[in-house]
Design a protein around this motif. Sequence first.
Motif, PDB file in Angstrom:
ATOM      1  N   ILE A   1       0.851  -1.196   0.000  1.00  0.00           N
ATOM      2  CA  ILE A   1       0.000   0.000   0.000  1.00  0.00           C
ATOM      3  C   ILE A   1       0.895   1.258   0.000  1.00  0.00           C
ATOM      4  O   ILE A   1       1.935   1.286   0.667  1.00  0.00           O
ATOM      5  CB  ILE A   1      -0.994  -0.065   1.183  1.00  0.00           C
ATOM      6  N   GLU A   2       0.507   2.282  -0.785  1.00  0.00           N
ATOM      7  CA  GLU A   2       1.409   3.405  -1.112  1.00  0.00           C
ATOM      8  C   GLU A   2       2.021   4.069   0.121  1.00  0.00           C
ATOM      9  O   GLU A   2       3.222   4.311   0.174  1.00  0.00           O
ATOM     10  CB  GLU A   2       0.675   4.482  -1.933  1.00  0.00           C
ATOM     11  N   SER A   3       1.173   4.407   1.120  1.00  0.00           N
ATOM     12  CA  SER A   3       1.691   5.164   2.269  1.00  0.00           C
ATOM     13  C   SER A   3       2.737   4.338   3.031  1.00  0.00           C
ATOM     14  O   SER A   3       3.682   4.895   3.600  1.00  0.00           O
ATOM     15  CB  SER A   3       0.558   5.601   3.196  1.00  0.00           C
ATOM     16  N   ASN A   4       2.567   3.012   3.045  1.00  0.00           N
ATOM     17  CA  ASN A   4       3.562   2.169   3.730  1.00  0.00           C
ATOM     18  C   ASN A   4       4.872   2.114   2.940  1.00  0.00           C
ATOM     19  O   ASN A   4       5.960   2.114   3.517  1.00  0.00           O
ATOM     20  CB  ASN A   4       3.021   0.745   3.919  1.00  0.00           C
ATOM     21  N   VAL A   5       4.736   2.062   1.599  1.00  0.00           N
ATOM     22  CA  VAL A   5       5.941   2.042   0.759  1.00  0.00           C
ATOM     23  C   VAL A   5       6.697   3.362   0.929  1.00  0.00           C
ATOM     24  O   VAL A   5       7.925   3.382   1.098  1.00  0.00           O
ATOM     25  CB  VAL A   5       5.567   1.800  -0.724  1.00  0.00           C
ATOM     26  N   THR A   6       5.954   4.487   0.937  1.00  0.00           N
ATOM     27  CA  THR A   6       6.586   5.802   1.107  1.00  0.00           C
ATOM     28  C   THR A   6       7.303   5.862   2.459  1.00  0.00           C
ATOM     29  O   THR A   6       8.453   6.312   2.560  1.00  0.00           O
ATOM     30  CB  THR A   6       5.518   6.913   1.022  1.00  0.00           C
ATOM     31  N   LYS A   7       6.596   5.387   3.514  1.00  0.00           N
ATOM     32  CA  LYS A   7       7.199   5.407   4.865  1.00  0.00           C
ATOM     33  C   LYS A   7       8.511   4.609   4.867  1.00  0.00           C
ATOM     34  O   LYS A   7       9.525   5.055   5.389  1.00  0.00           O
ATOM     35  CB  LYS A   7       6.206   4.800   5.866  1.00  0.00           C
ATOM     36  N   MET A   8       8.473   3.434   4.225  1.00  0.00           N
ATOM     37  CA  MET A   8       9.673   2.587   4.198  1.00  0.00           C
ATOM     38  C   MET A   8      10.808   3.291   3.452  1.00  0.00           C
ATOM     39  O   MET A   8      11.956   3.319   3.920  1.00  0.00           O
ATOM     40  CB  MET A   8       9.341   1.257   3.510  1.00  0.00           C
ATOM     41  N   LYS A   9      10.478   3.903   2.311  1.00  0.00           N
ATOM     42  CA  LYS A   9      11.533   4.522   1.491  1.00  0.00           C
ATOM     43  C   LYS A   9      12.133   5.734   2.202  1.00  0.00           C
ATOM     44  O   LYS A   9      13.291   6.083   1.971  1.00  0.00           O
ATOM     45  CB  LYS A   9      10.973   4.924   0.128  1.00  0.00           C
ATOM     46  N   ARG A  10      11.325   6.395   3.052  1.00  0.00           N
ATOM     47  CA  ARG A  10      11.849   7.565   3.773  1.00  0.00           C
ATOM     48  C   ARG A  10      12.596   7.171   5.043  1.00  0.00           C
ATOM     49  O   ARG A  10      13.187   8.012   5.702  1.00  0.00           O
ATOM     50  CB  ARG A  10      10.695   8.489   4.163  1.00  0.00           C
ATOM     51  N   SER A  11      12.502   5.907   5.427  1.00  0.00           N
ATOM     52  CA  SER A  11      13.127   5.456   6.685  1.00  0.00           C
ATOM     53  C   SER A  11      14.565   5.004   6.404  1.00  0.00           C
ATOM     54  O   SER A  11      15.072   5.133   5.282  1.00  0.00           O
ATOM     55  CB  SER A  11      12.321   4.296   7.272  1.00  0.00           C
TER      56      SER A  11
END
Length: 337
Positions: A193-203
């Motif tokens: 899911i997009e928001s989880n992918v974004t969170k992972m990429k920013r971490s």
Amino acid sequence: MMQQNDIYDVTIIGGGPVGLFTAFYSGMREMKTKIIEYLPYLGGKVSYFYPEKIIRDIGGIPQLSGEELTTNLIEQAKTFDPTIVLEEQVMDWQKHEDGYFILTSDNGVKHYTKTVILATGFGSLKPVMLDLPHSKEFVGQSLHYSIHNIDRFKGKHVLISGGGNSAVDWANELEPIAKKVTLIYRKSSFKGIESNVTKMKRSSVQVLTPYELAGLRGKGGQLSSAIIENTEQAAFEEVEIDELLVNHGFHIDLGPITKWGMDITEAGIVVNSSMSTSIPGIFAVGDIAQYKNKLPLIAGGFNEGPIAVNSAKLYIHPKDPLTHLYSTHYEPLTKDS
Ligand SMILES: Cc1cc2nc3c(=O)[nH]c(=O)nc-3n(C[C@H](O)[C@H](O)[C@H](O)COP(=O)(O)OP(=O)(O)OC[C@H]3O[C@@H](n4cnc5c(N)ncnc54)[C@H](O)[C@@H]3O)c2cc1C
């Protein structure tokens, strides 16, 4: 000799989250209810695969662990004291001339019921296993297909292989506690899911794509490194790791119900908007139920369960229209009342 009171109004096959909530609602409608579960415990995929994962997509509950959800659901399901049968796989059904169903379990036990609600998920709960030499010797020690104790990853270098929701979710869950999290995925764009992918990429998670696992090294069950391949460049590298989590999806094996004669697809049993299958009196809810735009989410199943129960009640009492809708109408009986 079978007595009339041995016949249940509803038998729910499958004690996962959706089956459990369906049992609660069935009690609300004063239906004599039985749950039959194949495993020795309730909770379905949530207990089996992710008791420690945080669930964030149930309305009104910002977050709770899989284990907390299961505990709550079991408590709620027991409100009206359903019969709970564990460690039985329902194999077959027949219809008695008096109209009720006879379900037969793998141990030969027979269950009598006026209606059946299938809440069997995707049937078997088998993850897709790694097909690498020696991978089996690390399973359960440093190679995991699910997480039952998140604390063991504290301060470790965890390699995650996969790009779906589970892999991305786990990368985000483990990132604050692990020494380092590396995630490899064979494709360049993620299915999570997009928001989880974004969170992972920013971490701080190290994300490597398109990469695949090519080999494992270690001894005595403890991994020391993994060989990973950049598939675009056909280049191999060795990374030191402590733990490996593989999330490559699950086998869908719907089991004995595929032979029950219902309309069925590869993904599950076809239902209409009443959650009825093509066999009158048999309904389906949760992951097993298939219709257009179906979302295999727990919250969706929590709506399908009540629909199926109301349809089952109408099947038993065709002249009894649905008038009861809200759980707030229920007041638990006290000893004095
Ligand atoms: C790793 C992972 C993470 C997930 N995260 C989320 C999330 O964050 N949020 C979310 O909404 N969803 C999530 N899901 C999906 C969610 O778990 C499923 O949608 C949910 O479990 C479906 O519930 P169910 O009751 O329909 O089926 P299941 O949970 O699969 O339960 C079905 C039960 O039926 C039993 N059974 C099967 N056949 C028989 C038989 N013949 N006789 C007796 N018993 C039988 C099985 O043993 C099983 O216990 C996730 C799934 C996975 C795998």
